[in-house]
Scaffold this motif. Structure first.
Motif, PDB file in Angstrom:
ATOM      1  N   LYS A 102      43.005  25.248  33.330  1.00  0.00           N
ATOM      2  CA  LYS A 102      43.742  26.478  33.016  1.00  0.00           C
ATOM      3  C   LYS A 102      43.011  27.740  33.459  1.00  0.00           C
ATOM      4  CE  LYS A 102      45.520  23.923  29.072  1.00  0.00           C
ATOM      5  NZ  LYS A 102      44.481  22.864  29.126  1.00  0.00           N
ATOM      6  N   SER A 103      42.311  27.625  34.571  1.00  0.00           N
ATOM      7  CA  SER A 103      41.703  28.790  35.202  1.00  0.00           C
ATOM      8  C   SER A 103      42.711  29.383  36.179  1.00  0.00           C
ATOM      9  CB  SER A 103      40.425  28.377  35.942  1.00  0.00           C
ATOM     10  OG  SER A 103      39.938  29.435  36.744  1.00  0.00           O
ATOM     11  N   ASN A 104      42.980  30.666  36.060  1.00  0.00           N
ATOM     12  CA  ASN A 104      44.009  31.294  36.902  1.00  0.00           C
ATOM     13  C   ASN A 104      43.471  32.479  37.693  1.00  0.00           C
ATOM     14  OD1 ASN A 104      43.631  33.176  34.898  1.00  0.00           O
ATOM     15  ND2 ASN A 104      45.804  33.538  34.515  1.00  0.00           N
ATOM     16  N   GLY A 105      42.145  32.550  37.863  1.00  0.00           N
ATOM     17  CA  GLY A 105      41.532  33.725  38.466  1.00  0.00           C
ATOM     18  C   GLY A 105      41.661  33.794  39.971  1.00  0.00           C
ATOM     19  N   ASN A 106      40.985  34.756  40.535  1.00  0.00           N
ATOM     20  CA  ASN A 106      41.147  35.097  41.938  1.00  0.00           C
ATOM     21  C   ASN A 106      40.447  34.128  42.891  1.00  0.00           C
ATOM     22  OD1 ASN A 106      42.070  37.255  43.898  1.00  0.00           O
ATOM     23  ND2 ASN A 106      39.891  37.245  44.362  1.00  0.00           N
ATOM     24  N   PHE A 107      39.286  33.597  42.504  1.00  0.00           N
ATOM     25  CA  PHE A 107      38.480  32.832  43.440  1.00  0.00           C
ATOM     26  C   PHE A 107      38.887  31.364  43.602  1.00  0.00           C
ATOM     27  CE2 PHE A 107      35.821  36.515  43.189  1.00  0.00           C
ATOM     28  CZ  PHE A 107      35.201  36.573  44.432  1.00  0.00           C
TER      29      PHE A 107
END
Length: 297
Positions: A102-107
Motif C-alpha cells: 500500500k505504498s502509493n508514493g512517487n518513486f
C-alpha cells in the motif's frame, strides 16, 4: 443482505482513492474500495489478515497453501490516515511490492494496473533553485537571495522569503509548472539542500517573531498555496521541515493545501537516526491540516 443493498450501504466518497471495505454478506465475500487503488488494497489486506500472505521484499514472499478456507463474519473499513506513503529504499521501489504494501508514493514503479501513484512528477524536494535559479537572477536581482553577514550571497544560497517580487515570481513559476503537468497532485516548494537562510531585516523579524526559520518559510509557502488553489484545487504545495526549519513556527499554521514533509537527517555514522522526531520536529503534525510523510535523507 442483497448485493445491491450492500453496495448502497458503502460510502465510496468517504473511502476516497485508497480506502476499502471487506464484508461478508451471507455466503458472499465483498471487497470494495476507492476508484484508484481501494479495491486492490482491500484484496491485499484480505490476503494478509485472513489468509496469512506476506510480502517481505520484492523477491521474498510467504503464500500459505490451504485446502479449505473458512471465514466468520467480517465487517471492516479502512481509510488511510496518510495520503502519501513511501518507504524509501531500493527494494520498496518495485511496483508489485509497493502495491501489495500500500505504498502509493512517487518513486515506486507503480503502473496503471497498480492504480497509479501520487505524482510529484520530476520535482521532489529542494526546489528553490529550480523555480528561481541563482545563475539566472543573481546578477540583476541579488535581493532575491539570502543575506548572510550583511551581504547577499550566490553560493549555497536560499531565497529571500519576505521579498514580494520573489513571491510573485514563485507563484508564476509554480502555475506554469502545474499548467504543463496537470497530473501533479503534490508540488514541492522547498529549501535548497544546504543552510544559509536569509537574515535580512524583514526575514529576521518574521523568524524572531515565530521563534524559528520555519516562520518565514511557512508564511511564504502558504501564500503560494493560496494563489494556486482556485485554478488548481486538486494540487497541494509541499515543503520541508529539514535542517534549520525542523522547529515549527510559534504562530503561523500551514494552510489546508500545504503539506510539510519532515526529513530525518542521518547521523555521523551514515545510519538514520530517529532523534529529531522526539524533538521539536514532531510538533509539526499538531499544526497541520494534512498528515505528514517523513523520509530519511
Amino acid at each position: 443482505m442483497h448485493m445491491a443493498d450492500l453496495a448502497s450501504s458503502i460510502d465510496f466518497e468517504k473511502l476516497g482513492s485508497d480506502g476499502f471495505v471487506i464484508r461478508t454478506a451471507g455466503s458472499r465475500l465483498v471487497i470494495a474500495g476507492g476508484a484508484l487503488r481501494g479495491t486492490l488494497y482491500g484484496v491485499y489486506t484480505f490476503l494478509e489478515d485472513y489468509l496469512g500472505c506476506r510480502w517481505f521484499s520484492s523477491k521474498v514472499s510467504r503464500i500459505p497453501k490451504r485446502s479449505r478456507i473458512s471465514l466468520g463474519d467480517i465487517d471492516i473499513e479502512q481509510v488511510p490516515v496518510l495520503e502519501y506513503r513511501e518507504p524509501f529504499f531500493f527494494c520498496a521501489f518495485d511496483g508489485d511490492w509497493a502495491a501489495r504494501n500500500k505504498s502509493n508514493g512517487n518513486f515506486p514503479e507503480l503502473e496503471t494496473r497498480h492504480g497509479g501513484k501520487t505524482e510529484y512528477t520530476s520535482l521532489f524536494v529542494h526546489t528553490f533553485d529550480h523555480f528561481i535559479p541563482v545563475k539566472e537572477h543573481f546578477d540583476a536581482h541579488p535581493e532575491y537571495f539570502s543575506e548572510v553577514g550583511g551581504e547577499r550571497i550566490s553560493e549555497k544560497t536560499q531565497l529571500c522569503l519576505t521579498n514580494p517580487e520573489v513571491l510573485e515570481l514563485m507563484i508564476k513559476r509554480v502555475k506554469e509548472y502545474l499548467g504543463q503537468h496537470p497530473e501533479t497532485r503534490i508540488l514541492s516548494v522547498s529549501q535548497n539542500d544546504w543552510y544559509n537562510p536569509c537574515q535580512c531585516a524583514n526575514c529576521r523579524a518574521v523568524d524572531e517573531y515565530e521563534e524559528s526559520y520555519s516562520g518565514s518559510l511557512i508564511r511564504f509557502v502558504n501564500q503560494v498555496a493560496e494563489a494556486i488553489e482556485s485554478e488548481y484545487p486538486e494540487a497541494a504545495i509541499d515543503t520541508l521541515a529539514y535542517q534549520y526549519t525542523r522547529k515549527p513556527p510559534k504562530y503561523v499554521r500551514p494552510r489546508h493545501n500545504v503539506i510539510v514533509r519532515r526529513r530525518n537527517p542521518r547521523g555521523s555514522t551514515g545510519r538514520a537516526t530517529c532523534a529529531p522526531l522526539s524533538g521539536s520536529c514532531c510538533r509539526f503534525p499538531r499544526l497541520c491540516w494534512r498528515p505528514l510523510p517523513c523520509s530519511t535523507e
